[in-house]
Scaffold this motif. Sequence first.
Motif, PDB file in Angstrom:
ATOM      1  N   LEU A 366      38.355  45.476  43.719  1.00 47.09           N
ATOM      2  CA  LEU A 366      39.819  44.993  44.113  1.00 47.09           C
ATOM      3  C   LEU A 366      40.617  45.815  45.171  1.00 47.09           C
ATOM      4  CD1 LEU A 366      41.173  43.320  40.673  1.00 47.09           C
ATOM      5  CD2 LEU A 366      40.319  42.155  42.884  1.00 47.09           C
ATOM      6  N   ASN A 367      41.565  45.454  45.911  1.00 44.33           N
ATOM      7  CA  ASN A 367      42.303  46.412  46.763  1.00 44.33           C
ATOM      8  C   ASN A 367      43.738  46.619  45.780  1.00 44.33           C
ATOM      9  OD1 ASN A 367      43.004  47.935  48.708  1.00 44.33           O
ATOM     10  ND2 ASN A 367      43.332  46.216  50.186  1.00 44.33           N
ATOM     11  N   ASP A 406      45.800  43.045  47.059  1.00 42.08           N
ATOM     12  CA  ASP A 406      45.287  41.952  46.390  1.00 42.08           C
ATOM     13  C   ASP A 406      46.200  41.453  45.159  1.00 42.08           C
ATOM     14  OD1 ASP A 406      43.010  41.940  47.847  1.00 42.08           O
ATOM     15  OD2 ASP A 406      41.581  42.858  46.039  1.00 42.08           O
ATOM     16  N   ALA A 421      45.631  40.182  39.909  1.00 40.88           N
ATOM     17  CA  ALA A 421      45.031  40.228  41.332  1.00 40.88           C
ATOM     18  C   ALA A 421      43.623  39.493  41.370  1.00 40.88           C
ATOM     19  CB  ALA A 421      45.019  41.566  41.904  1.00 40.88           C
ATOM     20  N   SER A 423      40.591  39.010  44.335  1.00 42.54           N
ATOM     21  CA  SER A 423      40.131  39.447  45.764  1.00 42.54           C
ATOM     22  C   SER A 423      40.109  38.169  46.849  1.00 42.54           C
ATOM     23  CB  SER A 423      38.504  40.046  45.567  1.00 42.54           C
ATOM     24  OG  SER A 423      37.715  38.852  45.253  1.00 42.54           O
ATOM     25  N   GLY A 424      40.097  38.753  47.988  1.00 41.05           N
ATOM     26  CA  GLY A 424      40.271  37.684  48.886  1.00 41.05           C
ATOM     27  C   GLY A 424      39.064  36.753  49.005  1.00 41.05           C
TER      28      GLY A 424
END
Length: 488
Positions: A366-367, A406, A421, A423-424
Amino acid sequence: MHGRGFAMTALMIQGAGSNVGKSILVAGLCRAARRRGLRVAPFKPQNMSNNAAVTADGGEIGRAQALQALACGLEPVVDMNPVLLKPESDIGAQVIVQGRRLTTTRARDYAAIKPKLMGAVLESFGRLRAAHDLVIVEGAGSPAEVNLRAGDIANMGFARAASVPVVLAGDIDRGGVIAQIVGTQTVIDPEDAAMIEGFLINKFRGDVSLFEDGYAMIEARTGWRGFGVLPWFAQAHLLPAEDALDLTRASRGSGLKVACLALSRIANFDDLDPLAAEPGIDLVMVGPGQTIPGDAHLVILPGTKSTRGDLAFLREQGWDIDLVAHYRRGGHVLGICGGYQMLGRSVADPEGIEGAPGVTEGLGLLNVETVMSPDKRLTRVTAEHMGTGLSVEGYEIHIGRTEGPDRARPFARIDGIEEGAISGCGRVTGSYLHGLFGADAFRATWLSGLGITASGQSHAGRVEATLDALADHMEEHLDVDGLLALAR
């Protein structure tokens, strides 16, 4: 049976060893007493567990006491477990007193603190005793640990200070139950032994009549009254476990495979219970030295009491490599609380709250980045799941703040504030929300997104039915009336 004229009473269940089933026994007695019309409450002076519950009055107690409160038909409150020890390492633990963190101490230093906590213990017990017809008390470990007797607040030290009669429970499943009970009487102080009114045998498998001679021998050797032999309660796994030692779960070979990492400081792992009960799910606990199954559809990183410590533990097992491989195969990942923090790029602890100050590289799935802070979020919440709009009842119990790109794809919304959050790609999710799978409609919808058809059963209803079945089981095999009559 209750009213102003009813005498305020209490009874304590202690164990002839650790993990003999005290928590379940107390829960069953609480439900049995409640069904007799008594206003009953649970109490555990001192507990050691990382599986905590958030109480109605905004504190935290051991998960077992929350289950026992449910058996009593009560909301859990901090007085039910005034001292909670939450291990953060092999030699140190956080000390929670009446729901709030007091300090973090090494095991060797806790002995000096312990006698100072008796006042809080007796204060909490007094409040419960004044408000209820009956308080059923659970001991911790065993009174036979006489090396820990000085300053004891968990077993005989409490029983004598509060004048509460004791029943000793032995675990026959592990063997040596005669020695457990007779040996306890032999090694403890005679004045402590005088507090014990009787014993019972737990976890029996097979023909109970084969133990008649052993049971009679215990009665003869100790002079204590026996209150029965309780056969193994097969439905116990449907109730929330408090001890991580109870988490061993191998593949049952059917259903979509969900793997959960058995972290060294795993916390609040009852998040898994509603998933484990789903027939369409094969929940596997991945222990130290094991690899994450290659056919796992979902991997869960659960809560932990030591995020950076368990990141190091995770890497020692090679699970970081397994997780990357799982992700590249198209697998899903869910991180809850500390597990969510691990999924980010980094976890920083500049003030050394969980250990030595520093920064640990995260798993990078995760960003986001997490920074630990002294402020602890401890609250029950009602969240709205962003993907479905469904309501989720749960709780937050964590330190640290997590931010990053995210977070623009949140998991839920709480009081208008976005949480978690995603992820994309949509296959990696992190959230601080504990208890999310207890919401039946959300669980069914979320699982359908993974290709799993939920059973449609109510998780809360299943727990209630199991508590009733436990009370029935104890009524059938133990002298429950005799046990309750001991209370004074």
